[in-house]
Design an enzyme around this catalytic site. Structure first.
Site, PDB file in Angstrom:
ATOM      1  N   THR A   1     -15.467   1.297   1.819  1.00 25.74           N
ATOM      2  CA  THR A   1     -14.006   1.252   1.829  1.00 25.74           C
ATOM      3  C   THR A   1     -13.490   2.607   2.297  1.00 25.74           C
ATOM      4  OG1 THR A   1     -13.753   2.075  -0.436  1.00 25.74           O
ATOM      5  CG2 THR A   1     -14.057  -0.308  -0.162  1.00 25.74           C
TER       6      THR A   1
ATOM      7  N   ASP B   1       0.853  -1.186   0.000  1.00 27.99           N
ATOM      8  CA  ASP B   1       0.000   0.000   0.000  1.00 27.99           C
ATOM      9  C   ASP B   1       0.886   1.232   0.000  1.00 27.99           C
ATOM     10  OD1 ASP B   1      -3.252   0.288   0.932  1.00 27.99           O
ATOM     11  OD2 ASP B   1      -2.029   2.094   0.990  1.00 27.99           O
TER      12      ASP B   1
ATOM     13  N   LYS C   1     -11.499   2.514 -15.139  1.00 34.07           N
ATOM     14  CA  LYS C   1     -11.988   1.179 -14.823  1.00 34.07           C
ATOM     15  C   LYS C   1     -12.451   0.416 -16.059  1.00 34.07           C
ATOM     16  CE  LYS C   1     -11.167   1.389 -10.429  1.00 34.07           C
ATOM     17  NZ  LYS C   1     -10.128   0.545  -9.801  1.00 34.07           N
TER      18      LYS C   1
ATOM     19  N   ASP D   1       3.975   2.735  -4.379  1.00 29.20           N
ATOM     20  CA  ASP D   1       3.016   3.421  -5.233  1.00 29.20           C
ATOM     21  C   ASP D   1       2.720   2.455  -6.368  1.00 29.20           C
ATOM     22  OD1 ASP D   1       1.788   4.909  -7.276  1.00 29.20           O
ATOM     23  OD2 ASP D   1       2.888   6.740  -6.796  1.00 29.20           O
TER      24      ASP D   1
ATOM     25  N   ASN E   1      -5.327  -4.364  -6.679  1.00 22.81           N
ATOM     26  CA  ASN E   1      -6.547  -3.783  -6.146  1.00 22.81           C
ATOM     27  C   ASN E   1      -6.467  -2.278  -5.911  1.00 22.81           C
ATOM     28  OD1 ASN E   1      -9.108  -3.785  -4.383  1.00 22.81           O
ATOM     29  ND2 ASN E   1      -7.522  -3.189  -2.909  1.00 22.81           N
TER      30      ASN E   1
ATOM     31  N   TYR F   1     -12.654   8.345 -13.411  1.00 21.81           N
ATOM     32  CA  TYR F   1     -12.699   7.046 -12.740  1.00 21.81           C
ATOM     33  C   TYR F   1     -13.302   5.987 -13.664  1.00 21.81           C
ATOM     34  CZ  TYR F   1     -13.725   3.612  -9.062  1.00 21.81           C
ATOM     35  OH  TYR F   1     -13.782   2.474  -8.294  1.00 21.81           O
TER      36      TYR F   1
END
Length: 266
Positions: free
Chosen positions: A190, A37, A159, A62, A89, A155
């Protein structure tokens, strides 16, 4: 079950949300997990695993920087004897601005993390997984990548790219026994969506969260982790190049309040 006994697994975005839930699940089923992470929270996830008797290490990276991904893959191979599963993820939201209000620098950063990150994960993890005789790569896409109505332009475009990347890479890895699939979460609690859920709880409006999907609720990270684990396991040995929506049925119609050009959606 112990679907991942002695399997070496990397999870990016492991510090919270779906990444943390998946890390805990992989480890609970015998996996040796490298929690990666950009925040220090990956260390906390790894500690949760080791405190429970599992095997985990952590690394700060990163996910959109090639040298960092290379480091993560090298550490997993060194610490755990190779690599069997990569769960790419990590991602960022990029806000909710429309096309005309989205700064080029913002969309560039969203694409760097959300799309270049999974690309780098495949590029550097797939050869190591193939060396072990095969395994799985799972990418986190989104229902926003399936069609409009579930995310901002930046976004959503990132995706959509992830979904296509899963398909293309599955084809280009033909003969390697490395499978590549994507999960497409709907609204899930989340770190990214925490403000939405916190506001709803404080305002007594949790019944409004996820109201557009047939289940009429948002998801918990564990519900997404379960699907990611399935795709990463031998149970999904004949599932390849697919994007699996985990959204309570939202993508069966994607109902939205439409925004007209030059006007604000109401």
């Amino acid at each position: 079950m112990a679907r991942f006994t002695d399997k070496s697994i990397i999870v990016t975005g492991a510090g919270s949300g779906i990444g943390r839930a998946a890390s805990l699940l992989f480890a609970a089923e015998g996996g040796r997990v490298l929690c990666a992470d950009i925040s220090d929270a990956a260390e906390e996830t790894a500690a949760m695993i080791t405190d429970a008797g599992g095997t985990a290490r952590h690394i700060k990276i990163d996910a959109g920087k090639e040298e960092d991904v290379i480091r993560a893959v090298a550490l997993a191979c060194e610490a755990h004897g190779g690599l069997d599963v990569m769960f790419a993820n990590a991602g960022i939201s990029g806000g909710m601005a429309n096309i005309f209000d989205t700064d080029v620098a913002l969309i560039t950063e969203v694409l760097r993390v959300n799309l270049i990150g999974p690309y780098l994960a495949i590029k550097h993890a797939a050869p190591k997984i193939a060396e072990r005789g095969g395994g799985a790569i799972v990418l986190t896409a989104s229902v926003a990548g399936i069609r409009s109505g579930a995310g901002s332009p930046a976004y959503s475009a990132s995706k959509a790219g992830v979904i296509n990347l899963a398909m293309v890479s599955a084809q280009q890895l033909a003969g390697s026994n490395v499978r590549v699939n994507a999960i497409c979460p709907g609204l899930t609690e989340t770190g990214m969506t925490k403000p939405t859920f916190d506001y709803a709880r404080d305002a007594g409006k949790m019944d409004k969260v996820g109201r557009l999907n047939p289940l009429r609720r948002g998801a918990q990270p564990e519900e997404l982790a379960n699907v990611a684990a399935f795709l990463a396991s031998d149970e999904a040995s004949y599932v390849n190049g697919q994007a699996i929506a985990v959204d309570g049925g939202l993508s069966s119609s994607h109902p939205v309040t439409r925004q007209e050009y030059g006007k604000t959606a109401v």
